[in-house]
Design a protein around this motif. Structure first.
Motif, PDB file in Angstrom:
ATOM      1  N   SER A 206       0.806  -1.215   0.000  1.00  0.00           N
ATOM      2  CA  SER A 206       0.000   0.000   0.000  1.00  0.00           C
ATOM      3  C   SER A 206       0.842   1.270   0.000  1.00  0.00           C
ATOM      4  CB  SER A 206      -0.917   0.017   1.231  1.00  0.00           C
ATOM      5  OG  SER A 206      -0.150  -0.077   2.434  1.00  0.00           O
ATOM      6  N   GLY A 207       2.166   1.111  -0.061  1.00  0.00           N
ATOM      7  CA  GLY A 207       3.049   2.273  -0.036  1.00  0.00           C
ATOM      8  C   GLY A 207       3.333   2.811  -1.420  1.00  0.00           C
ATOM      9  N   ALA A 208       3.895   4.019  -1.478  1.00  0.00           N
ATOM     10  CA  ALA A 208       4.230   4.659  -2.750  1.00  0.00           C
ATOM     11  C   ALA A 208       5.216   3.813  -3.551  1.00  0.00           C
ATOM     12  CB  ALA A 208       4.800   6.048  -2.495  1.00  0.00           C
ATOM     13  N   ALA A 209       6.192   3.226  -2.869  1.00  0.00           N
ATOM     14  CA  ALA A 209       7.192   2.406  -3.557  1.00  0.00           C
ATOM     15  C   ALA A 209       6.547   1.189  -4.213  1.00  0.00           C
ATOM     16  CB  ALA A 209       8.271   1.970  -2.573  1.00  0.00           C
ATOM     17  N   ASP A 210       5.544   0.620  -3.565  1.00  0.00           N
ATOM     18  CA  ASP A 210       4.852  -0.544  -4.130  1.00  0.00           C
ATOM     19  C   ASP A 210       4.090  -0.171  -5.400  1.00  0.00           C
ATOM     20  OD1 ASP A 210       5.573  -2.280  -1.911  1.00  0.00           O
ATOM     21  OD2 ASP A 210       4.116  -1.139  -0.733  1.00  0.00           O
ATOM     22  N   VAL A 211       3.451   0.999  -5.378  1.00  0.00           N
ATOM     23  CA  VAL A 211       2.692   1.460  -6.538  1.00  0.00           C
ATOM     24  C   VAL A 211       3.619   1.699  -7.723  1.00  0.00           C
ATOM     25  CG1 VAL A 211       1.201   3.275  -7.451  1.00  0.00           C
ATOM     26  CG2 VAL A 211       0.921   2.502  -5.092  1.00  0.00           C
ATOM     27  N   ALA A 216       6.648   0.405 -12.864  1.00  0.00           N
ATOM     28  CA  ALA A 216       7.944   0.134 -13.488  1.00  0.00           C
ATOM     29  C   ALA A 216       7.958  -1.213 -14.193  1.00  0.00           C
ATOM     30  CB  ALA A 216       9.051   0.193 -12.436  1.00  0.00           C
ATOM     31  N   LEU A 217       7.349  -2.216 -13.583  1.00  0.00           N
ATOM     32  CA  LEU A 217       7.299  -3.548 -14.195  1.00  0.00           C
ATOM     33  C   LEU A 217       6.485  -3.519 -15.486  1.00  0.00           C
ATOM     34  CD1 LEU A 217       6.794  -5.796 -11.028  1.00  0.00           C
ATOM     35  CD2 LEU A 217       8.840  -5.662 -12.472  1.00  0.00           C
ATOM     36  N   ALA A 218       5.368  -2.805 -15.469  1.00  0.00           N
ATOM     37  CA  ALA A 218       4.516  -2.717 -16.656  1.00  0.00           C
ATOM     38  C   ALA A 218       5.230  -1.984 -17.790  1.00  0.00           C
ATOM     39  CB  ALA A 218       3.212  -2.005 -16.310  1.00  0.00           C
ATOM     40  N   GLU A 219       5.929  -0.899 -17.464  1.00  0.00           N
ATOM     41  CA  GLU A 219       6.613  -0.127 -18.497  1.00  0.00           C
ATOM     42  C   GLU A 219       7.823  -0.877 -19.045  1.00  0.00           C
ATOM     43  OE1 GLU A 219       7.336   3.804 -17.005  1.00  0.00           O
ATOM     44  OE2 GLU A 219       5.192   4.305 -16.989  1.00  0.00           O
TER      45      GLU A 219
END
Length: 271
Positions: A206-211, A216-219
């Motif tokens: 639920s953190g910013a880094a997780d989002v 990043a993985l999708a891009e």
């Protein structure tokens, strides 16, 4: 189709970095100074969809113009600067004015701050020149995350832009969005790549880094897909457009070109 509709379609589909050229061409053809105001809705649609950038008065930093940070009536806001501004879509290049203080009210205020910082780190790592925006939606149920990275090289007859927009829903820890790539090459021809990918991802945290990690993985996956597609074109479709050997199936010996009839024709010799 009316004249206004036809001209609007040119404006709305202008390639990256070439809106000014398209506008000048329209004005040169019509010889009308009223074109700008007549086509303001088309300019607004183009600017918002392309995540146009503008510098606020007294600032050297660009901010994004988009549907996600629109306040209506031609005003937009910037989360980082905590300000709002008026944007003139009808002026060539777009101009900002009437900057006012604007505090975004959101239950996700701390998350927005964290996303701004983390998304900026992601942009610095992956894009040579980029701009970001993070905006809570009007009902505060989602957070929009935008990245726009453009590279213009008109001297070499090409311009390109990467745009990614995501909506993060904290209650379900999910991301939906779109990655769009637009590249125009126009030396001795006119080739344009328009491609996009829909993203749906679950965030493991639920953190910013997780989002941003999910983004990043999708891009990264999409960039790898694009690289594979370009490689396939180079070895497949593009190759088939060029004859590898003359119709005689023999290579031309260029050092002996004068002995060929074509060489005689070029050199003005006898036929």
């Amino acid at each position: 189709m009316s004249r206004s509709q036809a001209l609007s379609s040119f404006i709305e589909s202008a390639p990256p970095g070439e809106l000014g050229d398209v506008t000048k061409a329209i004005k040169n053809i019509l010889g009308e100074d009223s074109v700008q105001s007549e086509l303001e809705p088309a300019f607004q649609k183009h600017n918002e969809e392309q995540f146009a950038l503008v510098k606020l008065p007294g600032s050297n930093e660009n901010v994004i113009v988009s549907p996600y940070n629109s306040l209506g009536d031609g005003r937009y806001y910037d989360t980082e600067n905590q300000s709002s501004f008026a944007y003139d879509h009808a002026s060539l290049g777009g101009t900002a004015s009437d900057v006012r203080s604007y505090a975004v009210e959101s239950n996700h205020e701390e998350l927005v701050k964290g996303l701004l910082k983390t998304l900026r780190s992601h942009g610095t790592e992956h894009y040579p020149k980029y701009h970001i925006g993070v905006y809570p939606t009007s009902d505060d149920s989602q957070i929009a995350l935008l990245t726009v990275a453009s590279k213009y090289s008109p001297a070499n007859y090409w311009n390109g832009r990467w745009r990614s927009s995501y909506l993060y829903t904290p209650s379900s820890a999910t991301i939906t969005g779109t990655i769009a790539v637009d590249v125009h090459y126009y030396e001795d021809g006119n080739v344009r790549l328009l491609t996009n990918k829909t993203v749906n991802a679950k965030v493991s945290g639920s953190g910013a880094a997780d989002v941003v990690k999910a983004i990043a993985l999708a891009e990264k996956a999409y960039q790898e897909d694009l690289n594979k597609a370009f490689g396939g074109l180079a070895e497949g479709a593009f190759k088939s457009l060029r004859r590898q050997l003359p119709i005689t199936r023999q290579k031309i010996e260029w050092e002996k070109i004068s002995g060929y009839r074509l060489g005689q024709d070029i050199g003005g010799g006898r036929r």
